[in-house]
Motif scaffolding. Structure first.
Motif, PDB file in Angstrom:
ATOM      1  N   GLY A  11       0.810  -1.202   0.000  1.00 47.01           N
ATOM      2  CA  GLY A  11       0.000   0.000   0.000  1.00 47.01           C
ATOM      3  C   GLY A  11       0.843   1.252   0.000  1.00 47.01           C
ATOM      4  O   GLY A  11       2.029   1.242  -0.317  1.00 47.01           O
ATOM      5  N   PRO A  12       0.234   2.392   0.359  1.00 54.89           N
ATOM      6  CA  PRO A  12       0.941   3.671   0.285  1.00 54.89           C
ATOM      7  C   PRO A  12       2.138   3.717   1.223  1.00 54.89           C
ATOM      8  O   PRO A  12       2.179   3.035   2.254  1.00 54.89           O
ATOM      9  N   GLY A  13       3.116   4.530   0.841  1.00 51.43           N
ATOM     10  CA  GLY A  13       4.342   4.595   1.613  1.00 51.43           C
ATOM     11  C   GLY A  13       4.647   5.995   2.114  1.00 51.43           C
ATOM     12  O   GLY A  13       4.344   6.990   1.448  1.00 51.43           O
ATOM     13  N   ILE A  14       5.260   6.072   3.290  1.00 48.30           N
ATOM     14  CA  ILE A  14       5.754   7.324   3.863  1.00 48.30           C
ATOM     15  C   ILE A  14       7.247   7.171   4.095  1.00 48.30           C
ATOM     16  O   ILE A  14       7.690   6.205   4.726  1.00 48.30           O
ATOM     17  N   ASN A 115      16.076   6.430  -4.305  1.00 49.01           N
ATOM     18  CA  ASN A 115      15.116   5.413  -4.763  1.00 49.01           C
ATOM     19  C   ASN A 115      14.012   5.199  -3.740  1.00 49.01           C
ATOM     20  O   ASN A 115      12.831   5.098  -4.087  1.00 49.01           O
ATOM     21  N   ALA A 116      14.400   5.119  -2.460  1.00 50.51           N
ATOM     22  CA  ALA A 116      13.395   4.951  -1.405  1.00 50.51           C
ATOM     23  C   ALA A 116      12.480   6.168  -1.334  1.00 50.51           C
ATOM     24  O   ALA A 116      11.259   6.045  -1.143  1.00 50.51           O
ATOM     25  N   ALA A 120       7.950   6.797  -2.332  1.00 48.51           N
ATOM     26  CA  ALA A 120       7.019   7.222  -1.286  1.00 48.51           C
ATOM     27  C   ALA A 120       5.829   7.982  -1.868  1.00 48.51           C
ATOM     28  O   ALA A 120       5.941   8.665  -2.892  1.00 48.51           O
ATOM     29  N   ASP A 121       4.701   7.847  -1.212  1.00 46.04           N
ATOM     30  CA  ASP A 121       3.537   8.656  -1.542  1.00 46.04           C
ATOM     31  C   ASP A 121       3.548   9.983  -0.791  1.00 46.04           C
ATOM     32  O   ASP A 121       2.924  10.953  -1.229  1.00 46.04           O
ATOM     33  N   VAL A 122       4.227  10.005   0.356  1.00 43.18           N
ATOM     34  CA  VAL A 122       4.401  11.208   1.157  1.00 43.18           C
ATOM     35  C   VAL A 122       5.819  11.182   1.724  1.00 43.18           C
ATOM     36  O   VAL A 122       6.306  10.125   2.149  1.00 43.18           O
ATOM     37  N   ILE A 123       6.492  12.330   1.717  1.00 42.56           N
ATOM     38  CA  ILE A 123       7.798  12.458   2.365  1.00 42.56           C
ATOM     39  C   ILE A 123       7.632  13.436   3.518  1.00 42.56           C
ATOM     40  O   ILE A 123       7.118  14.546   3.328  1.00 42.56           O
TER      41      ILE A 123
END
Length: 415
Positions: A11-14, A115-116, A120-123
Motif C-alpha cells: 500500500g501507500p508509503g511514507i 530510490n526509497a 514514497a507517496d508522502v515524504i
C-alpha cells in the motif's frame, strides 16, 4: 545502510527523514513522539525511516520494533558517521540550524537514498533541522507531497536562550536566531503541510511561511487504556517529581533553578517531602548540587517513568528556556499528577485551569507546590480527564491519519 524487516505492509508509503531512529525506550521526548507517530501510521502505510548514520541511530536501528525500512545516511567529510559531534553541531548552527554538513552533502551530491524517497507517496521531515533538506527534495521529486513535523520552532528556541543567558552566550544565541530565521522560512515554504503541536507554534510557523498550510496535531502521549499502574502517592514522604534528559541545557537549568531557588522554601513547610529528578545524563554540576541538597535525589536512566508518576504527589516543570509544547508536562497531566509549571513549562497547553499553579517567581512557585502537597483539590484527576480528550492516543491516531489521507487525496486530485 538499510534494514528491511519482515512484515512491512504494502500500500501507500511514507518516507520519514528524521534526526533519530525511534524505539520504545528512547530517552528523550522528541524520540518518544516519533515512536508514537510511527505506531499510528504503521498499520496503514509502508514506513521508511531515513536518518544520519550515527552511533545512536545504529544502536536504535537494532532496537526498532516496527515494520519499517531503515536507511542511514553517512555522507562524506569530517562529520561522516557521527564523528566530531561538537564541531558538527556548531557547523549546523552556522548553517541556520540545519542538518549536519555530511548529510546535506549526501542530499546535494546524489548519495541520499533517492530510490526509497521516489517510491514514497508522502515524504515527511521530523524536526526543523531535517526540514533544511526540503528544498533539494522538492527540486528532485516535485510531485510528492512534503510534510514537516515541527517539534518546535528553532528560531524561538534560540531567541529564548539568548534572553535567559548572560553575555557572551546571549550574543551567541541571538546570532543563532538570526541564522535560523531565514533558513526556517525557506524550509517551511517548500512544504505542502506543516504540523505543529500547539496553536502558539502554528502561529509562529505561519509568520515565517504565510503561504504554507499549517495544522495543529496535539501529540499522542496518552497511554493505552488499562496500561497504567494505579495512582499511589506516598503520604509520609510526598514526592515532587521532575523528569527529562538531564544533560539537555533546558532541563539542567530548570532543575538547578528549582533546587536553589524553590526547594528550600518547600522543605521549610513540608520537611518530609522528597525531590526526585528522573532522567538520564545529569551533568556533574547537578550531581554535586543534589548531593549537597537535603531530600533530593537523581534516578539516572530508568526503563519506565510510570512508577514515578504513580508515586508522585506533584510534578514540577520549572523551565525558563526551550520552545514548543513540553511533553513532560502533558505526560504528568495524563497520569493524573498535579502540575506546577512556569509559563514556559505550561506553554502551548491552553488550559490554565488544569494546572495546580503557573508561576514565574520562585516564592510563588514554592507556595503553589506546598499548597498542592497539602491538598491537590482534585486538580490532577480533572487534568487527566481533560488531557485524555486532547492528547490521548486515540484522538492523536485519528487526527494524524485523517490529515495524511487528505493530503494524499489532494495530491492525486492535482495529478
Amino acid at each position: 545502510m538499510s534494514r528491511n524487516p519482515d512484515g512491512v505492509p504494502g500500500g501507500p508509503g511514507i518516507a520519514s527523514i528524521t534526526k533519530y531512529i525511534p524505539h520504545d525506550s528512547i530517552p528523550h521526548a522528541g524520540g518518544q513522539y516519533l515512536w508514537r507517530h510511527c505506531q499510528a501510521l504503521a498499520p496503514e502505510y509502508r514506513l521508511t525511516l531515513i536518518a544520519p548514520d550515527t552511533p545512536d541511530n545504529r544502536a536504535s536501528r537494532d532496537r526498532l520494533d516496527l515494520p519499517a525500512d531503515v536507511e542511514l545516511v553517512a555522507g562524506s567529510g569530517a562529520f561522516r558517521g557521527g564523528r566530531l559531534k561538537p564541531l558538527a553541531d556548531l557547523e549546523s548552527a552556522w548553517a541556520g540550524s540545519s542538518a549536519t554538513r555530511n548529510v546535506r552533502r549526501a542530499f546535494s551530491h546524489g548519495d541520499a537514498p533517492w530510490n526509497a524517497l521516489a517510491r514514497a507517496d508522502v515524504i515527511e521531515f521530523q524536526w526543523s533541522e531535517m526540514m533544511s533538506l526540503a528544498p533539494v527534495v522538492r527540486r528532485r521529486l516535485p510531485g510528492i507531497p512534503l510534510v514537516g513535523i515541527a517539534h518546535d520552532v528553532i528560531t524561538q528556541r534560540w531567541e529564548r536562550a539568548g534572553e535567559a543567558a548572560r553575555w557572551p552566550l546571549s550574543a551567541a544565541y541571538a546570532w543563532g536566531a538570526r541564522r535560523s530565521r531565514p533558513r526556517e522560512a525557506e524550509s517551511f515554504a517548500q512544504l505542502d503541510l506543516l504540523l505543529a503541536f500547539s496553536e502558539k507554534d502554528a502561529a509562529l510557523a505561519r509568520s515565517l511561511a504565510p503561504s504554507t498550510r499549517v495544522e495543529v496535531v496535539h501529540p499522542g502521549l496518552g497511554p493505552e487504556p488499562g496500561t497504567l499502574p494505579p495512582r499511589a502517592p506516598e503520604p509520609e514522604a510526598p514526592i515532587v517529581l521532575f523528569t527529562g534528559a538531564l544533560g539537555r541545557g533546558d532541563n539542567h537549568d530548570a532543575a538547578m533553578w528549582f533546587l536553589t531557588r524553590v526547594w528550600p522554601a518547600v522543605l521549610a513547610e513540608v520537611p518530609d517531602a522528597r525531590f526526585v529528578a528522573a532522567g538520564a545524563g545529569p551533568r556533574p554540576e547537578l550531581e554535586r548540587l543534589v548531593a549537597q541538597t537535603p531530600r533530593a535525589e537523581l534516578t539516572g536512566f530508568v526503563d519506565s517513568l510510570e512508577p514515578w508518576y504513580a508515586r508522585a504527589s506533584v510534578f514540577v516543570a520549572p523551565l525558563a528556556t526551550g520552545a514548543g509544547v513540553k511533553f513532560k508536562t502533558i505526560d504528568a497531566m495524563l497520569r493524573g499528577v498535579p502540575v506546577v509549571a512556569t509559563p514556559v513549562g505550561a506553554e502551548g497547553i491552553d488550559a490554565p485551569e488544569h494546572f495546580a499553579g503557573i508561576e514565574t517567581e520562585p516564592d510563588a512557585f514554592a507556595i503553589a507546590v506546598v499548597r498542592t502537597l497539602r491538598d491537590d483539590a482534585g486538580v490532577g484527576e480533572r487534568a487527566a480527564r481533560w488531557a485524555d480528550g486532547v492528547y490521548g492516543a486515540e484522538a492523536f491516531r485519528t487526527r494524524l491519519r485523517t490529515l495524511y489521507a487528505g493530503l494524499r487525496a489532494d495530491s492525486r486530485g492535482g495529478a
